[in-house]
Design an enzyme around this catalytic site. Structure first.
Site, PDB file in Angstrom:
ATOM      1  N   ASP A  91       0.822  -1.204   0.000  1.00  0.00           N
ATOM      2  CA  ASP A  91       0.000   0.000   0.000  1.00  0.00           C
ATOM      3  C   ASP A  91       0.859   1.259   0.000  1.00  0.00           C
ATOM      4  OD1 ASP A  91      -1.993   1.873   0.424  1.00  0.00           O
ATOM      5  OD2 ASP A  91      -2.161   1.440   2.570  1.00  0.00           O
ATOM      6  N   ASP A 272      -1.877   5.716  -5.155  1.00  0.00           N
ATOM      7  CA  ASP A 272      -2.156   4.846  -4.012  1.00  0.00           C
ATOM      8  C   ASP A 272      -2.531   3.441  -4.479  1.00  0.00           C
ATOM      9  OD1 ASP A 272      -2.832   3.623  -1.677  1.00  0.00           O
ATOM     10  OD2 ASP A 272      -4.514   4.945  -1.193  1.00  0.00           O
TER      11      ASP A 272
END
Ligand SMILES: *[C@@H]1O[C@H](CO)[C@@H](O)[C@H](O)[C@H]1NC(C)=O
Ligand SMILES: *[C@@H]1O[C@H](CO)[C@@H](O)[C@H](O)[C@H]1NC(C)=O
Ligand SMILES: *[C@@H]1O[C@H](CO)[C@@H](O)[C@H](O)[C@H]1NC(C)=O
Ligand SMILES: *[C@@H]1O[C@H](CO)[C@@H](O)[C@H](O)[C@H]1NC(C)=O
Ligand SMILES: *[C@@H]1O[C@H](CO)[C@@H](O)[C@H](O)[C@H]1NC(C)=O
Length: 435
Positions: A91, A272
């Site tokens: 992430d 992201d």
């Protein structure tokens, strides 16, 4: 709907194969990385024992990734001695690493769990972790240090949290999250995995890059290169832009446009990998969806577009201008198509949520539906992100082309009922705590 667990095991079979591909450096200027540890803008090169960098490792490390039905991409790491394997969501929207603890009872469900007493390399740490992500999912836990092994490279004495309580992860096909954002978004004093890899001389360059294959049946479903760029996964040149705040991988987008309609100019955006869709400020996303002819669906919080009577040629492109280069998503790249009984519903991937960076600015999140079309590079030395057209840019699921102006009903798409719980926004939202 593909059952995510089945997908994972099928792909795990292929996991043992690894192909050696040409790699290039992501350096543009050679020098020590400017690493801002724990507090943005503050550079602490002296924290890094530069001699370790030259221990001899010259090849980047390739972490194979699995495409989990285009909701997210996961990979396998192991922790402890002997190693216990965990399925991980990598992430770039958060910084800490956590996996479920053996002490986490009901809230961690059937996920793989770490037991520090059965690892001979575990060391007490004791710091506390607490994260709330943008989609409302939550985790808390206690830090411990142990060996984290990534594609057979041992990262020694790595701090990570054993999760004691979590919510919002019960339907996720991963056990834990490995954050790749800047240290300023992480828990104070806990050196993130990527920085430890660098400090321990395990990677040749202070950068990493992601390739996500949008074909859910492909193997590998993607790759995360630690310490380099895989030039076989993109075509054309790479566009680099500066990171404007060293927290998220945040940069200034010149604009977002739908043909001649301007949705925003000088917009802040982050790359992201932990977010499924493209998320933007609600009013701008409303404008964008209106420009492509989609209408708000309160039930899902997403926008629905007519993909049955409207012809494919009537959908405009959505243009993201970054570093003065236009990154285009065309209609079959910006729809999320699900089966609802015998019919299909077409959602757009443009989701409106007002999320702020750690300076309070509203931001756009370019998530996996963007990153599966554009290869992305994250450089801790130059503090830049790079984007290039992925080799899978033009991949289109066969059945999606047959939808428009064609009422034939037998088509293969994920089932509606399972859909919403898989859409993630792994963007840490409690970053103010550590400032
Ligand atoms: C976390 O879980 C532990 C036991 O696993 C429990 O004692 C504690 O109250 C929980 N804390 C929170 C904040 O949920
Ligand atoms: C954790 O590992 C220790 C040592 O191997 C073992 O005795 C203990 O039962 C394990 N804990 C659980 C809850 O499985
Ligand atoms: C655990 O890791 C942190 C850095 O992330 C370090 O500061 C600490 O000294 C380590 N603990 C031990 C016992 O080595
Ligand atoms: C984009 O173009 C403008 C005007 O030509 C220029 O001032 C600006 O520096 C460029 N931005 C980037 C990121 O290249
Ligand atoms: C209509 O959809 C069916 C089922 O997917 C497909 O076999 C057929 O080729 C489509 N026709 C057109 C004209 O796209």
């Amino acid at each position: 709907m593909l059952n995510l667990r089945v997908v994972f095991y099928l792909l795990l079979i292929g996991f043992a194969f690894s192909i050696k591909l040409p790699r290039i450096s992501c350096y543009r200027t050679i020098g020590l990385p400017i690493i801002n540890t724990f507090i943005e803008q503050e550079t602490t090169i002296s924290n890094y024992k530069s001699s370790l960098r030259f221990k001899g490792r010259t090849n980047p490390v390739t972490q194979s990734l699995f495409n989990q039905a285009n909701y997210y991409w996961t990979g396998v790491i192991s922790i402890g001695t002997p190693g216990k394997t965990f399925i991980i969501d990598f992430d770039t929207g958060s910084t800490d690493l956590w996996v479920p603890s053996i002490q986490c009872l009901s809230t961690c469900g059937q996920k793989a769990k770490y037991n520090s007493s059965s690892s001979k390399t575990s060391q007490a740490n004791g710091a506390l972790l607490e994260i709330t992500y943008g989609d409302g999912s939550y985790v808390n836990g206690i830090f411990i240090n142990d060996t984290v092994t990534i594609e057979s490279l041992p990262v020694l004495n790595q701090a990570f949290a054993e999760a004691m309580n979590m919510s919002g992860f019960s339907s996720s096909a991963f056990d834990g999250v490995l954050g790749l954002a800047y240290p300023s978004l992480g828990t104070l004093g806990q050196l993130p995995v990527f920085y430890n890899m660098w400090q321990q001389g395990l990677i040749p360059h202070p950068c990493f890059s992601f390739y996500f294959n949008p074909n859910p049946d492909a193997y590998p479903g993607g790759e995360l290169i630690f310490g380099g760029v895989d030039s076989t996964r993109y075509s054309g040149s790479i566009t680099y832009v500066d990171v404007v705040i060293r927290a998220y991988w945040e940069f200034m987008m010149n604009s977002v446009k739908v043909t001649d309609k301007i949705i925003c100019t000088k917009c802040r955006a982050i790359l992201d990998t932990g977010t499924t869709l493209i998320v933007g400020p609600s009013s701008q996303i409303a404008l964008l969806n209106r420009a492509i002819g989609a209408t708000y669906d309160p039930g899902s919080g997403l926008y629905i577009i007519d993909c049955h009577t409207r012809l494919l040629s009537n959908f405009p492109d959505v243009e993201f201008s970054i570093g003065n280069i236009t990154f285009i998503l065309s209609v079959l790249q910006y729809l999320l198509i699900v089966n609802d009984g015998d019919t299909q519903i077409c959602y757009t991937i443009f989701q409106g949520v007002n999320l702020h960076d750690n300076h309070g600015y509203l931001i756009w999140i370019l998530g996996d539906y963007f990153l599966s079309r554009f290869y992305s590079i994250y450089n801790v030395n130059s503090n830049q992100v790079g984007l290039a057209k992925s080799i899978s840019y033009s991949y289109i699921q066969i059945d999606s082309k047959t939808l428009f102006g064609n009422f034939s009903s037998k088509r293969y798409f994920p089932q509606f009922s399972q859909f919403f719980s898989f859409v993630m926004i792994h963007f840490i939202t409690n970053m103010f705590v550590f400032e």
